[in-house]
Design a protein around this motif. Sequence first.
Motif, PDB file in Angstrom:
ATOM      1  N   GLU A  26       0.845  -1.187   0.000  1.00  0.00           N
ATOM      2  CA  GLU A  26       0.000   0.000   0.000  1.00  0.00           C
ATOM      3  C   GLU A  26       0.876   1.231   0.000  1.00  0.00           C
ATOM      4  O   GLU A  26       0.512   2.282  -0.482  1.00  0.00           O
ATOM      5  CB  GLU A  26      -0.867   0.027   1.256  1.00  0.00           C
ATOM      6  CG  GLU A  26      -1.951  -0.997   1.220  1.00  0.00           C
ATOM      7  CD  GLU A  26      -2.982  -0.723   2.288  1.00  0.00           C
ATOM      8  OE1 GLU A  26      -2.595  -0.357   3.407  1.00  0.00           O
ATOM      9  OE2 GLU A  26      -4.168  -0.873   1.983  1.00  0.00           O
ATOM     10  N   TYR A  27       2.037   1.063   0.607  1.00  0.00           N
ATOM     11  CA  TYR A  27       2.925   2.203   0.737  1.00  0.00           C
ATOM     12  C   TYR A  27       4.347   1.713   0.911  1.00  0.00           C
ATOM     13  O   TYR A  27       4.603   0.788   1.672  1.00  0.00           O
ATOM     14  CB  TYR A  27       2.527   3.051   1.961  1.00  0.00           C
ATOM     15  CG  TYR A  27       3.466   4.198   2.226  1.00  0.00           C
ATOM     16  CD1 TYR A  27       3.296   5.417   1.572  1.00  0.00           C
ATOM     17  CD2 TYR A  27       4.536   4.065   3.111  1.00  0.00           C
ATOM     18  CE1 TYR A  27       4.169   6.469   1.790  1.00  0.00           C
ATOM     19  CE2 TYR A  27       5.410   5.120   3.334  1.00  0.00           C
ATOM     20  CZ  TYR A  27       5.218   6.315   2.681  1.00  0.00           C
ATOM     21  OH  TYR A  27       6.085   7.353   2.887  1.00  0.00           O
ATOM     22  N   VAL A  28       5.274   2.288   0.168  1.00  0.00           N
ATOM     23  CA  VAL A  28       6.689   2.063   0.429  1.00  0.00           C
ATOM     24  C   VAL A  28       7.364   3.420   0.383  1.00  0.00           C
ATOM     25  O   VAL A  28       7.227   4.146  -0.602  1.00  0.00           O
ATOM     26  CB  VAL A  28       7.362   1.142  -0.615  1.00  0.00           C
ATOM     27  CG1 VAL A  28       8.804   0.845  -0.206  1.00  0.00           C
ATOM     28  CG2 VAL A  28       6.604  -0.157  -0.780  1.00  0.00           C
ATOM     29  N   GLY A  29       8.036   3.781   1.423  1.00  0.00           N
ATOM     30  CA  GLY A  29       8.717   5.071   1.465  1.00  0.00           C
ATOM     31  C   GLY A  29       9.503   5.156   2.751  1.00  0.00           C
ATOM     32  O   GLY A  29       9.933   4.125   3.265  1.00  0.00           O
ATOM     33  N   ASN A  30       9.652   6.351   3.264  1.00  0.00           N
ATOM     34  CA  ASN A  30      10.366   6.498   4.525  1.00  0.00           C
ATOM     35  C   ASN A  30       9.424   6.922   5.642  1.00  0.00           C
ATOM     36  O   ASN A  30       8.386   7.522   5.395  1.00  0.00           O
ATOM     37  CB  ASN A  30      11.476   7.549   4.397  1.00  0.00           C
ATOM     38  CG  ASN A  30      12.696   6.989   3.689  1.00  0.00           C
ATOM     39  OD1 ASN A  30      12.886   5.769   3.613  1.00  0.00           O
ATOM     40  ND2 ASN A  30      13.521   7.870   3.170  1.00  0.00           N
ATOM     41  N   TRP A  31       9.806   6.595   6.864  1.00  0.00           N
ATOM     42  CA  TRP A  31       9.086   7.094   8.027  1.00  0.00           C
ATOM     43  C   TRP A  31       9.342   8.596   8.131  1.00  0.00           C
ATOM     44  O   TRP A  31      10.422   9.074   7.743  1.00  0.00           O
ATOM     45  CB  TRP A  31       9.558   6.400   9.299  1.00  0.00           C
ATOM     46  CG  TRP A  31       9.160   4.956   9.360  1.00  0.00           C
ATOM     47  CD1 TRP A  31       9.875   3.900   8.868  1.00  0.00           C
ATOM     48  CD2 TRP A  31       7.979   4.404   9.940  1.00  0.00           C
ATOM     49  NE1 TRP A  31       9.201   2.720   9.104  1.00  0.00           N
ATOM     50  CE2 TRP A  31       8.035   3.002   9.765  1.00  0.00           C
ATOM     51  CE3 TRP A  31       6.867   4.949  10.597  1.00  0.00           C
ATOM     52  CZ2 TRP A  31       7.034   2.143  10.218  1.00  0.00           C
ATOM     53  CZ3 TRP A  31       5.876   4.096  11.059  1.00  0.00           C
ATOM     54  CH2 TRP A  31       5.959   2.708  10.859  1.00  0.00           C
ATOM     55  N   THR A  32       8.387   9.322   8.648  1.00  0.00           N
ATOM     56  CA  THR A  32       8.505  10.774   8.752  1.00  0.00           C
ATOM     57  C   THR A  32       9.762  11.191   9.511  1.00  0.00           C
ATOM     58  O   THR A  32      10.010  10.721  10.616  1.00  0.00           O
ATOM     59  CB  THR A  32       7.276  11.355   9.510  1.00  0.00           C
ATOM     60  OG1 THR A  32       6.115  10.775   8.944  1.00  0.00           O
ATOM     61  CG2 THR A  32       7.224  12.865   9.375  1.00  0.00           C
ATOM     62  N   GLY A  33      10.541  12.051   8.890  1.00  0.00           N
ATOM     63  CA  GLY A  33      11.687  12.655   9.576  1.00  0.00           C
ATOM     64  C   GLY A  33      12.959  11.837   9.605  1.00  0.00           C
ATOM     65  O   GLY A  33      13.988  12.304  10.070  1.00  0.00           O
ATOM     66  N   VAL A  34      12.909  10.594   9.133  1.00  0.00           N
ATOM     67  CA  VAL A  34      14.117   9.765   9.138  1.00  0.00           C
ATOM     68  C   VAL A  34      14.241   9.007   7.807  1.00  0.00           C
ATOM     69  O   VAL A  34      13.254   8.821   7.103  1.00  0.00           O
ATOM     70  CB  VAL A  34      14.118   8.727  10.291  1.00  0.00           C
ATOM     71  CG1 VAL A  34      14.314   9.393  11.631  1.00  0.00           C
ATOM     72  CG2 VAL A  34      12.825   7.905  10.299  1.00  0.00           C
ATOM     73  N   THR A  35      15.463   8.579   7.491  1.00  0.00           N
ATOM     74  CA  THR A  35      15.629   7.808   6.257  1.00  0.00           C
ATOM     75  C   THR A  35      15.593   6.313   6.565  1.00  0.00           C
ATOM     76  O   THR A  35      16.509   5.568   6.270  1.00  0.00           O
ATOM     77  CB  THR A  35      16.960   8.155   5.552  1.00  0.00           C
ATOM     78  OG1 THR A  35      18.005   8.048   6.528  1.00  0.00           O
ATOM     79  CG2 THR A  35      16.931   9.529   4.955  1.00  0.00           C
ATOM     80  N   VAL A  36      14.528   5.913   7.211  1.00  0.00           N
ATOM     81  CA  VAL A  36      14.314   4.511   7.532  1.00  0.00           C
ATOM     82  C   VAL A  36      13.116   4.054   6.722  1.00  0.00           C
ATOM     83  O   VAL A  36      12.076   4.709   6.713  1.00  0.00           O
ATOM     84  CB  VAL A  36      14.025   4.325   9.041  1.00  0.00           C
ATOM     85  CG1 VAL A  36      13.737   2.872   9.352  1.00  0.00           C
ATOM     86  CG2 VAL A  36      15.189   4.835   9.879  1.00  0.00           C
TER      87      VAL A  36
END
Length: 264
Positions: A26-36
């Motif tokens: 549904e979603y692939v990206g980063n968590w808010t505020g971090v490059t995780v």
Amino acid sequence: MKSIALAGNPNTGKTSLFNMLTKSYEYVGNWTGVTVEKKVGKLKSGDAELVDLPGIYSLNPLSKDEGVSIHYLMNEMPSTIINIVDGSLLERNLNLTVQLLEYGQPLLIGLNMVDIAKSRGIRIDQKKLAKLLGVPVVPIIARTGSGCDEVLDKLDQSVSPSTFQIDYGEIIEQAISVIDARLEADPPYHHRWLAIQFLEGNQVVKDKLSAWIPEEDLNQLYDQTEKRIKDTGESHSLPSYIYKARNERIKAIIGDSVHVEQNS
Ligand code: GDP
Ligand code: K
Ligand code: MG
């Protein structure tokens, strides 16, 4: 839609299990505020989404990256947690498991790497482990998908919250009671979990708690509790005192449920 969180130590097979349990992203990206990396997928069965949390050893974050999981647990509250543990490193993995059990939401354990555990002569009595922790334990090999359907079946049935509890000793239990009494019915989290995390030095939880209990009162309680521990002759800081109590219980659980065959 229900949100199910997948949590565990790094390299325990979380991504492998995530891929086995989901049919589409549904979603692939980063968590808010971090490059995780953040991955959310639709579960193969049932109407729920699965959230792949970053691998962590404890809910007490040492860095901003590690803070992702605790922020998620504070802000989203998943309906169920799948805690994947490495069966070949069970003792180390259970430190996080206990913290997730204390969180209080329904939880099931995916006992992964059972192939490696077996090859090392580690025999885990999974029924005993489930009984001692008060939650379902499903043996899996996430890499091949073995046991993953059973995880889906278990998720379809309702998983009830665990009543697992560690007695941290009089001094800590008293501090927990003080916090509990001050919170009354307000926060939608288990008071006991908030209290333990705070006493372990979890800053994210402390920040949250200070909405209900003034920070100076929190600091005073923390210092008083630590002083009471020192007065007993223990050289431990408050966080390490709690860690030690937890570890003793984990060792006892391992002693009762795991047998290692000696190879000749
Ligand atoms: P994550 O870091 O928790 O997301 O773990 P991964 O899913 O990336 O898995 C880490 C490594 O362990 C990969 O090489 C996987 O193929 C492997 N792995 C995952 N599950 C198992 C398992 O049950 N048995 C074995 N032998 N290897 C596994
Ligand atoms: K990895
Ligand atoms: Mg991964």
